[in-house]
Design a protein around this motif. Structure first.
Motif, PDB file in Angstrom:
ATOM      1  N   THR A  53      57.919  86.723  70.061  1.00  0.00           N
ATOM      2  CA  THR A  53      58.588  85.789  69.945  1.00  0.00           C
ATOM      3  C   THR A  53      58.206  84.092  70.118  1.00  0.00           C
ATOM      4  OG1 THR A  53      60.172  85.956  71.806  1.00  0.00           O
ATOM      5  CG2 THR A  53      61.040  86.919  70.007  1.00  0.00           C
ATOM      6  N   ASN A  54      58.827  83.162  69.602  1.00  0.00           N
ATOM      7  CA  ASN A  54      58.425  81.845  69.799  1.00  0.00           C
ATOM      8  C   ASN A  54      56.807  81.832  69.517  1.00  0.00           C
ATOM      9  OD1 ASN A  54      61.122  81.131  70.618  1.00  0.00           O
ATOM     10  ND2 ASN A  54      60.568  81.758  72.549  1.00  0.00           N
ATOM     11  N   VAL A  55      56.390  82.522  68.464  1.00  0.00           N
ATOM     12  CA  VAL A  55      54.923  82.321  68.191  1.00  0.00           C
ATOM     13  C   VAL A  55      54.499  80.871  67.919  1.00  0.00           C
ATOM     14  CG1 VAL A  55      53.198  82.973  66.613  1.00  0.00           C
ATOM     15  CG2 VAL A  55      54.997  84.747  67.383  1.00  0.00           C
ATOM     16  N   ALA A  56      53.627  80.508  68.445  1.00  0.00           N
ATOM     17  CA  ALA A  56      53.437  78.974  68.306  1.00  0.00           C
ATOM     18  C   ALA A  56      51.575  78.799  68.491  1.00  0.00           C
ATOM     19  CB  ALA A  56      54.080  78.076  69.145  1.00  0.00           C
ATOM     20  N   GLY A  57      51.310  77.635  68.139  1.00  0.00           N
ATOM     21  CA  GLY A  57      50.011  77.220  68.444  1.00  0.00           C
ATOM     22  C   GLY A  57      48.700  78.412  67.741  1.00  0.00           C
ATOM     23  N   VAL A  58      48.927  78.888  66.577  1.00  0.00           N
ATOM     24  CA  VAL A  58      48.259  79.461  65.872  1.00  0.00           C
ATOM     25  C   VAL A  58      46.946  79.045  65.414  1.00  0.00           C
ATOM     26  CG1 VAL A  58      47.650  81.339  64.021  1.00  0.00           C
ATOM     27  CG2 VAL A  58      50.080  80.939  65.148  1.00  0.00           C
ATOM     28  N   ARG A  59      45.791  79.232  66.090  1.00  0.00           N
ATOM     29  CA  ARG A  59      44.342  78.329  65.843  1.00  0.00           C
ATOM     30  C   ARG A  59      43.459  79.524  65.451  1.00  0.00           C
ATOM     31  NH1 ARG A  59      44.102  73.451  67.950  1.00  0.00           N
ATOM     32  NH2 ARG A  59      41.934  73.553  66.606  1.00  0.00           N
ATOM     33  N   PHE A  60      42.553  79.254  64.611  1.00  0.00           N
ATOM     34  CA  PHE A  60      41.681  80.290  64.433  1.00  0.00           C
ATOM     35  C   PHE A  60      40.323  79.946  64.919  1.00  0.00           C
ATOM     36  CE2 PHE A  60      44.638  81.526  61.518  1.00  0.00           C
ATOM     37  CZ  PHE A  60      44.410  82.787  61.062  1.00  0.00           C
ATOM     38  N   TYR A  61      39.371  81.041  65.238  1.00  0.00           N
ATOM     39  CA  TYR A  61      38.114  80.732  65.659  1.00  0.00           C
ATOM     40  C   TYR A  61      37.100  81.214  64.052  1.00  0.00           C
ATOM     41  CZ  TYR A  61      39.622  81.234  70.279  1.00  0.00           C
ATOM     42  OH  TYR A  61      40.230  81.118  71.561  1.00  0.00           O
ATOM     43  N   LYS A  62      36.068  80.679  64.125  1.00  0.00           N
ATOM     44  CA  LYS A  62      35.467  80.992  62.835  1.00  0.00           C
ATOM     45  C   LYS A  62      34.693  82.074  63.428  1.00  0.00           C
ATOM     46  CE  LYS A  62      31.340  79.304  60.643  1.00  0.00           C
ATOM     47  NZ  LYS A  62      30.003  78.934  60.796  1.00  0.00           N
ATOM     48  N   GLU A  63      35.038  83.450  62.435  1.00  0.00           N
ATOM     49  CA  GLU A  63      34.572  84.799  62.724  1.00  0.00           C
ATOM     50  C   GLU A  63      32.993  84.949  62.912  1.00  0.00           C
ATOM     51  OE1 GLU A  63      36.585  83.846  60.340  1.00  0.00           O
ATOM     52  OE2 GLU A  63      36.127  84.844  58.559  1.00  0.00           O
ATOM     53  N   ASP A  64      32.276  83.883  62.138  1.00  0.00           N
ATOM     54  CA  ASP A  64      30.801  84.291  62.173  1.00  0.00           C
ATOM     55  C   ASP A  64      30.237  83.933  63.858  1.00  0.00           C
ATOM     56  OD1 ASP A  64      30.830  85.212  59.925  1.00  0.00           O
ATOM     57  OD2 ASP A  64      30.284  83.400  59.107  1.00  0.00           O
ATOM     58  N   ASP A  65      31.151  83.019  64.551  1.00  0.00           N
ATOM     59  CA  ASP A  65      30.875  82.465  65.586  1.00  0.00           C
ATOM     60  C   ASP A  65      31.286  83.412  66.707  1.00  0.00           C
ATOM     61  OD1 ASP A  65      29.820  80.278  64.745  1.00  0.00           O
ATOM     62  OD2 ASP A  65      31.439  78.834  65.246  1.00  0.00           O
ATOM     63  N   VAL A  66      31.867  84.274  66.632  1.00  0.00           N
ATOM     64  CA  VAL A  66      32.503  85.447  67.515  1.00  0.00           C
ATOM     65  C   VAL A  66      31.536  86.488  67.803  1.00  0.00           C
ATOM     66  CG1 VAL A  66      34.172  87.166  68.031  1.00  0.00           C
ATOM     67  CG2 VAL A  66      34.821  84.843  66.881  1.00  0.00           C
ATOM     68  N   ARG A  67      31.208  87.003  68.918  1.00  0.00           N
ATOM     69  CA  ARG A  67      30.321  87.893  69.223  1.00  0.00           C
ATOM     70  C   ARG A  67      30.911  88.846  70.250  1.00  0.00           C
ATOM     71  NH1 ARG A  67      24.825  88.474  69.746  1.00  0.00           N
ATOM     72  NH2 ARG A  67      23.978  89.915  71.291  1.00  0.00           N
ATOM     73  N   VAL A  68      31.160  90.018  69.837  1.00  0.00           N
ATOM     74  CA  VAL A  68      31.801  91.080  70.863  1.00  0.00           C
ATOM     75  C   VAL A  68      30.962  92.321  70.912  1.00  0.00           C
ATOM     76  CG1 VAL A  68      33.682  92.807  70.690  1.00  0.00           C
ATOM     77  CG2 VAL A  68      33.910  90.581  69.490  1.00  0.00           C
ATOM     78  N   THR A  69      30.638  92.392  72.351  1.00  0.00           N
ATOM     79  CA  THR A  69      29.536  93.613  72.669  1.00  0.00           C
ATOM     80  C   THR A  69      30.160  94.260  73.685  1.00  0.00           C
ATOM     81  OG1 THR A  69      28.000  91.777  72.479  1.00  0.00           O
ATOM     82  CG2 THR A  69      27.308  93.826  73.465  1.00  0.00           C
ATOM     83  N   PHE A  70      30.334  95.753  73.301  1.00  0.00           N
ATOM     84  CA  PHE A  70      30.435  96.761  74.092  1.00  0.00           C
ATOM     85  C   PHE A  70      29.295  97.467  74.853  1.00  0.00           C
ATOM     86  CE2 PHE A  70      34.313  96.319  71.740  1.00  0.00           C
ATOM     87  CZ  PHE A  70      35.365  96.617  72.559  1.00  0.00           C
ATOM     88  N   LYS A  71      29.278  97.421  76.045  1.00  0.00           N
ATOM     89  CA  LYS A  71      28.174  98.207  76.644  1.00  0.00           C
ATOM     90  C   LYS A  71      28.245  99.721  76.835  1.00  0.00           C
ATOM     91  CE  LYS A  71      25.582  94.608  77.851  1.00  0.00           C
ATOM     92  NZ  LYS A  71      25.792  93.869  79.216  1.00  0.00           N
ATOM     93  N   ASN A  72      27.275 100.298  76.410  1.00  0.00           N
ATOM     94  CA  ASN A  72      27.448 102.004  76.348  1.00  0.00           C
ATOM     95  C   ASN A  72      27.154 102.605  77.435  1.00  0.00           C
ATOM     96  OD1 ASN A  72      27.661 104.219  75.344  1.00  0.00           O
ATOM     97  ND2 ASN A  72      26.122 104.451  73.892  1.00  0.00           N
ATOM     98  N   PHE A  73      28.128 102.643  78.153  1.00  0.00           N
ATOM     99  CA  PHE A  73      27.873 103.274  79.528  1.00  0.00           C
ATOM    100  C   PHE A  73      28.770 104.369  79.893  1.00  0.00           C
ATOM    101  CE2 PHE A  73      31.032 102.168  82.711  1.00  0.00           C
ATOM    102  CZ  PHE A  73      31.510 101.054  82.220  1.00  0.00           C
ATOM    103  N   GLY A  74      28.559 105.387  80.778  1.00  0.00           N
ATOM    104  CA  GLY A  74      29.470 106.492  81.060  1.00  0.00           C
ATOM    105  C   GLY A  74      30.230 106.796  79.680  1.00  0.00           C
ATOM    106  N   GLY A  75      31.359 107.389  79.591  1.00  0.00           N
ATOM    107  CA  GLY A  75      31.919 107.845  78.578  1.00  0.00           C
ATOM    108  C   GLY A  75      33.063 106.870  78.163  1.00  0.00           C
ATOM    109  N   SER A  76      32.980 105.670  78.674  1.00  0.00           N
ATOM    110  CA  SER A  76      34.184 104.692  78.086  1.00  0.00           C
ATOM    111  C   SER A  76      34.017 104.164  76.868  1.00  0.00           C
ATOM    112  CB  SER A  76      33.900 103.454  78.953  1.00  0.00           C
ATOM    113  OG  SER A  76      34.150 103.652  80.678  1.00  0.00           O
ATOM    114  N   PHE A  77      32.582 104.105  76.363  1.00  0.00           N
ATOM    115  CA  PHE A  77      32.511 103.605  75.051  1.00  0.00           C
ATOM    116  C   PHE A  77      33.200 104.429  73.987  1.00  0.00           C
ATOM    117  CE2 PHE A  77      30.476 102.388  71.178  1.00  0.00           C
ATOM    118  CZ  PHE A  77      30.609 101.027  71.026  1.00  0.00           C
TER     119      PHE A  77
END
Lengths: 368, 382
Positions: B275-299
């Motif tokens: 509730t009271n959702v406010a301040g919706v702001r966008f990042y440029k998706e091409d600028d976003v870098r999401v990296t998951f390290k592949n260790f153990g079984g977590s990935f």
């Protein structure tokens, strides 16, 4: 059989497990019979609503009551479970965990209760009202598999040049004073420091405190004093050399948090092998204290029997340790303390084996 | 009823909770529908379909999941029911807790198998294949009470390299990929970096970006208004800005003596209401870098549902990149409540006889619950 569905989040330390070269420090202190009886009544005895009572009754041991704070440094712990498939790790046993653990335990006698209400088959078991570890995998395994009421804590061991010495602190997130505006802090929970080694064996300690005799006998029976001459020349080889732990394993109903979806008494067994480097300490020189806060008050009152702090200041080594802000990673020591009078202190190195014996009783179950 | 005995040493605070002033960083990522379906089959579609009365399906029309990084500055227990703690201070009066949480949620559809309940018991819910939290008590409560398989991690949120950017680093206990004789250690697992908020000096977003909808002030205000006024915005924004997330999780407990066996398995649902959702702001998706390290079984928890980028196989062994299709942040108040057991699965031959629990089911869809009392058999007249 209903298979447990493994996932990335259930990479747990599956019992049985073994720990090599574990170093255990034990601090024995006096407890009150009434508090132990109340604890056993609350957690193990009784009918509990519309559930049938467990076919067991737990009573304090005869004579003087003692409890034990145990600090264990586990450099290497690993599962020896070769039955389970360990599917998450592709069949590989997830092992080699090092962590530190602190628990408080006291002995009790478990009787089997017949349908006629007769108590028979007394058996010595150990109860752990609280346990702390600094490793998530260990905490989740202990809570979710064998039912130990264990909490993830910050456990700081301060290195010293003296191999026999120990200075260890425990911190836990909590509130100094309950208040709707209070912010959580990493509060100090326990402090222990010991360095003065006692020469001359056990007899002087027992002569100084004859009530300890029966408790020391329990320790011999548990194999925790192997290598020491038993008082009176008893043949310790005939003793079982293991400890039976009884835990209450329980989980809340998500709809009614006051109800449990599962509640059972779980028996497990701890045994020591290759026990060595046994060191006895001057108990009077041990600095052992639990720290007084609203978060820990109920535990201190109901287990240790103190209704207030014994000293308004923190332990001397931490007199100037402050936690500047609520989310700080440093333990906040600005709390009063409850000092415990230690009656016996010793340490040893051993290999420790742990195995689950089984569920002694499942509450609410339809008995076969 | 089997009473739960609150431990004197326990610091856990059971839900429901209220979280005011939360900051949510959301990254919409593509999912692999076949993998989401496999996840549903493994964790939700247990046993005989006719016996359980429902089947979980991937939502083929919405092949996206949300990677959410949430900063909760204040957590207050909001329950008014009995707390079973005797004369102790009520949880809600003890103080406030803060925490940071990172999770992936994917929409799944529960479809009732019986024609008579096809409409009323069918619902869209959110599965959470990966979740980690910084606060240890939150991890314990999530795992033991509501079946969310929360891992306890070291989570660090910070400003990124650019002004108004965001960075998140998660470390989890694990073993190196070639574990061998290695000891468990805290290892880098997830890293998120964004560029600055849009509009940005780093170029315009793609025309196909969700941002193009929100750069219209009218549309932006409209959605923010709807978020406050209606729960229906979930439908309107197709889940991009959730106002009510009904989560579903498999709550299960191990047998002590045979840990490969379960003593309890149930599907548990909870409501997360924004509730009271406010301040919706966008990042440029091409600028976003999401990296998951592949260790153990977590990935495996992540790999099972999210579409990863086409790294070279040699690199993929070490890390996987995910390219979001939209990225934004907003502020909101969150209520976490309405916990209920959707369905308990039967347990066979565990260690000790199981409690006599009926294979309960509470499958009514959220929209139907207020109307439920008007339907069904009439009550007997006294």
């Amino acid at each position: 059989m209903t298979a447990f569905i493994e996932s990335f989040a259930t990479q747990q330390l599956l019992p049985p497990w073994t720990a090599t070269d574990a170093r255990r420090f034990c601090f024995v202190f006096r407890m009150e019979r009434d508090l132990i009886a109340t604890y056993l009544a609350k957690y193990f005895n009784g009918r509990f609503g519309d559930c049938a009572p467990a076919p067991f009754r737990y009573e304090p041991v005869a004579g003087a009551q003692f409890g034990m704070v145990s600090v264990t440094l586990f450099p290497n712990i690993m599962s020896t479970n070769t039955v389970e498939p360990h599917p998450v790790s592709g069949g590989q046993i997830w092992n080699k965990i090092s962590h530190n653990e602190v628990y408080l335990a006291f002995p009790a006698i478990r009787y089997a209760v017949t349908p006629d209400g007769l108590m028979r088959d007394p058996r010595l078991v150990w109860i752990q009202p609280a346990a702390y570890a600094n490793n998530d995998t260990i905490v989740f395994s202990a809570r979710e598999i064998w039912g130990t009421d264990m909490f993830l804590a910050t456990i700081d061991r301060h290195d010293t040049d003296d191999f026999n010495a120990l200075h260890l602190d425990v911190g836990l997130i909590g509130m100094k004073t309950f208040d709707p505006h209070a912010e959580e802090r990493l509060l100090s929970v326990m402090h222990v420091a010991v360095d003065k080694v006692l020469e001359g064996g056990l007899l002087p300690a027992i002569e100084a405190n004859p009530e300890l005799s029966a408790f020391v006998d329990l320790l011999f029976k548990a194999g925790m004093l192997g290598g020491v001459d038993a008082p009176g020349g008893a043949d310790t080889e005939k003793y079982p050399h293991h400890v039976e732990l009884n835990n209450l394993k329980q989980f809340r109903d998500c709809y009614d948090m006051g109800a449990a979806i599962y509640r059972a008494i779980i028996a497990s067994q701890v045994s020591h092998a290759r026990l060595r480097n046994l060191v006895l300490y001057d108990a009077k020189a041990v600095d052992l204290a639990f720290m007084w806060s609203d978060s820990l008050r109920e535990f201190i009152e109901t287990i240790l029997g103190n209704t207030g702090p014994t000293d308004p200041s923190p332990p001397a080594p931490h007199a100037d340790d402050h936690s500047p802000q609520p989310s700080c990673a440093h333990i906040d020591w600005q709390l009063p303390q409850v000092k415990l009078d230690v009656a016996l202190a010793f340490s040893f190195i051993a290999d420790i084996d742990f195995r689950v014996l089984g569920a002694l009783h499942t509450y609410g179950a339809v008995e076969a | 009823m089997i009473p739960y005995v609150q431990s004197a040493a326990s610091q856990e605070v059971p839900p429901p909770y209220n979280f005011p002033g939360v900051t949510v960083h959301t990254f919409v990522c593509e999912t692999v529908i076949a993998q989401v379906q496999a996840y549903c089959d493994k964790f939700f579609n247990l046993g005989d379909p006719d016996q359980r009365g429902f089947t979980y399906q991937a939502v083929a029309a919405w092949p996206y999941g949300l990677l959410m990084c949430i900063d909760y500055p204040v957590m207050i227990r909001s329950g008014r029911g009995r707390e079973n703690i005797g004369d102790e201070v009520p949880y809600s009066d003890r103080g406030i807790v803060s925490q940071q949480e990172v999770f992936i949620s994917v929409p799944v559809m529960r479809v009732a198998t019986a024609p008579s309940t096809r409409l009323t018991d069918t619902a869209i819910e959110w599965a959470i294949p990966f979740i980690t939290v910084g606060n240890p008590m939150s991890a314990v409560c999530g795992r033991e009470m509501i079946g969310l398989q929360k891992l306890r991690g070291d989570i660090a949120f910070s400003d990124g390299h650019f002004p108004d950017s965001f960075s998140c680093n998660v470390r989890l206990p694990g073993w190196p990929p070639q574990a061998g004789q290695s000891r468990q250690m805290l290892m880098d697992f997830l890293h998120v970096d964004t560029g600055p908020l849009t509009p940005t000096f780093r170029g315009s977003p793609r025309e196909s970006s969700l941002y193009t909808l929100f750069r219209s002030r009218t549309a932006s205000n409209g959605i923010a208004g709807l978020a406050t006024a209606f729960d229906m915005v979930d439908t309107f924004s197709a889940g991009a800005i959730p106002t009510t997330m009904q989560t579903v999780a498999l709550k299960q407990l191990r047998d002590a003596a045979r840990p490969d066996q379960a003593i309890y398995q149930a599907l548990v649902a909870c409501r997360t209401k924004y509730t009271n959702v406010a301040g919706v702001r966008f990042y440029k998706e091409d600028d976003v870098r999401v990296t998951f390290k592949n260790f153990g079984g977590s990935f495996k928890g992540v790999n099972s549902v999210l579409q990863t980028s086409s790294l070279q196989p040699a690199d993929k062994r070490l890390a996987n990149e995910i390219q979001p299709v939209a990225a934004y942040r907003f502020n909101a108040d969150i209520d976490f409540d309405d916990m209920r057991t959707l369905h308990e699965f039967p347990i066979y031959d565990c260690d000790g006889p199981p409690p006599p629990r009926s294979a309960g089911a509470d499958l009514s869809a959220a929209w139907f619950r207020p109307w439920k009392g008007f339907f069904g058999p009439r009550k007997a007249t006294p």
